[in-house]
Design a protein around this motif. Structure first.
Motif, mmCIF file in Angstrom:
data_model
loop_
_atom_site.group_PDB
_atom_site.id
_atom_site.type_symbol
_atom_site.label_atom_id
_atom_site.label_comp_id
_atom_site.label_asym_id
_atom_site.label_seq_id
_atom_site.Cartn_x
_atom_site.Cartn_y
_atom_site.Cartn_z
ATOM 1 N N GLY A 2 185.814 49.920 65.616
ATOM 2 C CA GLY A 2 186.874 50.899 65.346
ATOM 3 C C GLY A 2 187.855 50.348 64.334
ATOM 4 N N LEU A 3 187.533 50.562 63.029
ATOM 5 C CA LEU A 3 188.306 49.939 61.944
ATOM 6 C C LEU A 3 189.099 50.987 61.175
ATOM 7 C CD1 LEU A 3 185.101 48.087 60.988
ATOM 8 C CD2 LEU A 3 187.112 46.879 61.832
ATOM 9 N N GLY A 4 189.757 51.871 61.926
ATOM 10 C CA GLY A 4 190.517 52.951 61.291
ATOM 11 C C GLY A 4 191.872 52.475 60.814
ATOM 12 N N LEU B 139 181.900 53.932 62.649
ATOM 13 C CA LEU B 139 180.999 55.015 62.248
ATOM 14 C C LEU B 139 181.250 55.411 60.793
ATOM 15 C CD1 LEU B 139 181.172 57.405 65.362
ATOM 16 C CD2 LEU B 139 179.341 55.804 64.764
ATOM 17 N N ALA C 229 185.415 52.843 56.191
ATOM 18 C CA ALA C 229 186.089 51.829 57.029
ATOM 19 C C ALA C 229 185.308 50.520 57.006
ATOM 20 C CB ALA C 229 186.229 52.342 58.463
ATOM 21 N N LEU D 189 189.803 52.507 69.314
ATOM 22 C CA LEU D 189 189.091 53.784 69.175
ATOM 23 C C LEU D 189 189.988 54.969 69.530
ATOM 24 C CD1 LEU D 189 185.830 52.365 70.792
ATOM 25 C CD2 LEU D 189 186.054 53.169 68.414
ATOM 26 N N PRO D 190 189.548 56.191 69.178
ATOM 27 C CA PRO D 190 190.450 57.351 69.320
ATOM 28 C C PRO D 190 190.798 57.780 70.748
ATOM 29 C CG PRO D 190 188.728 57.804 67.703
ATOM 30 C CD PRO D 190 188.367 56.513 68.367
ATOM 31 N N VAL E 29 181.315 53.666 74.308
ATOM 32 C CA VAL E 29 181.042 52.458 73.513
ATOM 33 C C VAL E 29 180.925 51.221 74.428
ATOM 34 C CG1 VAL E 29 182.061 50.868 71.816
ATOM 35 C CG2 VAL E 29 182.011 53.314 71.342
ATOM 36 N N LYS F 154 199.508 63.305 71.659
ATOM 37 C CA LYS F 154 198.404 62.702 72.423
ATOM 38 C C LYS F 154 198.963 61.867 73.584
ATOM 39 C CE LYS F 154 195.085 58.946 72.273
ATOM 40 N NZ LYS F 154 194.413 57.874 71.565
#
Ligand code: NAD
Length: 288
Positions: free
Chosen positions: A7-9, A31, A35, A64-65, A73, A243
């Motif tokens: 998760g490299l956002g 994904l 990224a 991750l989101p 995952v 969120k």
């Protein structure tokens, strides 16, 4: 240390780069091809799947989101692929119940795990100045701490698994409430004929003082430089605040906690986010 990073956002990209800077061998997967390419530029080794990135890793960090993705995952790509005994650090913001479930699952499969959500946005992730609030056993915390220190300025043990997430949503619920309160106070001060700078000078040294006032003032040109001085661009997106408020209200319901102001803050951000999700959360002052 060999550290897999999944998760490299916006957040994970900078965090992984700081692990590289601290001398770790970072094995990255996301994904998104963009990224992955950015992670490569920052010195990470990149892989075609999370499972491959986990091979031989001493530790696995995820950013991750949401909870459903974290669960899929960790249970599908990490457990059984990372060597038994590796320590797992989930830094995503997710619901307390999923954090506890995934942690139990990991422990029973022979892995130490912590939930380690962060306070601080993209700038803090890039600068390595995040605050981590960590849930997990003492042993898991000790193992995670040395890795988290490479990405943050403060690492605090909050207690058992899930307590990191609990601290995060309670903190952000409070932040939403005092931001809205600060906005209301500035608006009313204006209607009563007070200059915003004068009100700031008084309230920031009086009993109404809070972080939303003194460090993150929602009024342009008043107090330190904040997203308000940049048309509410950057900072902490309204969509992310919403969120966190949704997660907080879920947890309040599940635990039987009374949160009338948290609930009202959620309603206000729910309405504001419809057209303004990308703006900094302090922009809610425009609606009051
Ligand atoms: P983001 O959407 O920029 O990054 C998430 C990354 O995860 C994306 O690159 C995406 O491609 C990747 N991803 C999704 N599913 C995947 C999978 N199955 N396998 C591998 N990669 C996958 O989000 P972000 O802003 O970096 O936020 C990450 C987490 O941090 C969230 O839980 C968020 O709530 C939390 N957080 C964000 C901020 C912020 O200011 N952005 C602040 C504090 C906490």
């Amino acid at each position: 240390m060999k550290i897999a990073f999944i998760g490299l956002g916006n957040m994970g990209g900078g965090m992984a780069a700081n692990l590289v800077k601290a001398g770790h061998e970072v094995r990255a997967f996301d994904l998104s091809e963009a990224a992955i390419a950015a992670a490569k530029e920052h010195g990470c080794a990149t892989f075609a799947s999370a499972a491959e990135a986990c091979e031989g890793a001493d530790a696995v960090v995820s950013m991750l989101p949401n909870g459903a993705i974290v669960k899929s995952v960790i249970t599908g790509d990490v457990i059984g692929k990372a060597p038994k005994g590796a320590v797992l650090l989930d830094c995503s913001t997710i619901d307390v119940a999923t954090a506890r479930e995934v942690s139990l699952f990991s422990q029973s499969a022979g892995y130490d795990m912590v939930d380690a959500p962060v306070s601080g946005g993209i700038a803090a992730a890039n600068a390595g100045t995040l605050t981590f609030m960590v849930g997990g056993t003492e042993k898991a915390f000790k193992r995670a701490e040395e890795i988290l220190k490479c990405m943050g300025k403060a690492v605090i043990h909050a207690g058992q698994a899930g307590n990191g997430q609990a601290a995060k949503i309670c903190n952000n619920m409070l932040l939403a409430i005092h931001m809205i309160g600060t906005c209301e106070a500035f608006q009313m001060a204006g209607k009563l004929g007070l200059d915003p700078q004068t009100f700031f000078d008084i309230s920031s040294v009086s009993s109404g003082q809070c972080w939303s006032m003194t460090s993150y003032c929602p009024v342009p040109g008043v107090g330190p430089t904040t997203p308000a001085d940049n048309q509410y661009q950057g900072g902490f997106a309204t969509a992310l605040m919403l969120k966190d408020l949704r997660l907080a209200m879920e947890a309040a319901k599940a635990s039987g906690a009374a949160t009338p102001l948290g609930s009202h803050a959620r309603e206000l951000y729910e309405a504001f986010a419809v057209d303004n999700g990308a703006l900094d959360f302090s922009a809610i002052i425009k609606t009051l």
